[in-house]
Design an enzyme around this catalytic site. Sequence first.
Site, PDB file in Angstrom:
ATOM      1  CB  CYS A 176      -0.810   0.155   1.225  1.00 28.56           C
ATOM      2  SG  CYS A 176      -2.110   1.492   1.396  1.00 28.56           S
ATOM      3  CB  VAL A 204      -2.187  -5.906   2.823  1.00 26.99           C
ATOM      4  CG1 VAL A 204      -2.125  -4.350   2.563  1.00 26.99           C
ATOM      5  CG2 VAL A 204      -3.292  -6.365   1.949  1.00 26.99           C
ATOM      6  CE  LYS A 205       6.717  -2.414   3.291  1.00 20.88           C
ATOM      7  NZ  LYS A 205       7.975  -2.369   2.673  1.00 20.88           N
ATOM      8  CB  THR A 206      -0.740  -1.126   5.162  1.00 18.80           C
ATOM      9  OG1 THR A 206      -1.094   0.215   4.930  1.00 18.80           O
ATOM     10  CG2 THR A 206      -1.071  -1.482   6.436  1.00 18.80           C
ATOM     11  CG  ASP A 252       9.093  -4.848   4.901  1.00 17.29           C
ATOM     12  OD1 ASP A 252      10.401  -4.999   5.301  1.00 17.29           O
ATOM     13  OD2 ASP A 252       8.722  -4.690   3.965  1.00 17.29           O
TER      14      ASP A 252
END
Length: 292
Positions: A176, A204-206, A252
């Site tokens: 994202c 999902v990375k956000t 992350d």
Amino acid sequence: MADLDGLKVAHDYHVDEPFANDKGFYVKGANSLDWGMKKHLSNIFNPKSGNTVMFAFDHGYFMGATAGLERLDLLLPKLAPYVDCFMGTRGAIRSCVPPEITKAIALRTTSGSSMLQADLSHECIAVDVEDAIRMNADCMAVQTFIGGDGQLSSIDNLSQTINAGFRYSIPTLGVCAVGKDMERTPRFFKLATRIIAEMGCQMVKTYDCEDFEEVVAACPVPIVVAGGKKLPEKDALHLAYDVIRKGAHGVDMGRNIFQSTHPIEMAQCVNKIVHDGYTDAEAWEMFQDIAK
């Protein structure tokens, strides 16, 4: 046409109730996937904690030689014991990650922008799925610009990658993106993460935000939180602790590790929070003890 005037923001997120479709496999939303997908996901997410420590070093694909990442060949082997997944480009991974390092690989597969441009939202698929297979990638990472000028093309990139991933049982990580002109509100992140997940990606990375528990509850796949801009080490450890406590299944960390004065020690402390249940205070005390 959608009835925008009648659109109401949902509030019933049941944040105190665990995800329901989790019988048989521990990764959120992956219960009905095939064996190959689950195998890749188990490489990324630790089976004991259910979480992951990713280390992002893909900044060079649009920023060049970023401070702290000048010598990937020296840094990455030192970090390997404390991270679960390396996130980078195929060029950096092939040239700087020794193949005997058996960490999971999140392969950046989109590109096309650079810091020389004002608008970074226009990208294309730059890596063929066959090369992801050759590299034994555990997931393919696609930058997705919800609300940006390049939204349509980035969703097309995401969809094509997900389709290819299902053909060959390789998960897709929807990233994202948050540009300088994009809002960073809970409403935006609920919208963006849900759209990305509904396209069919497996994670999902956000980013962290207010009411983050609701963002997690509304997303049917694991959320991994990006560290974002460089923070003081104590604040970065608090960020990691806070998002895991609120339901994220990993962090992350990029700049908050590689731009730390003690990157190896910082990675060790983040690992303790994500996998061993350390509080931010305990991790900060550990950092002060070992970063000498």
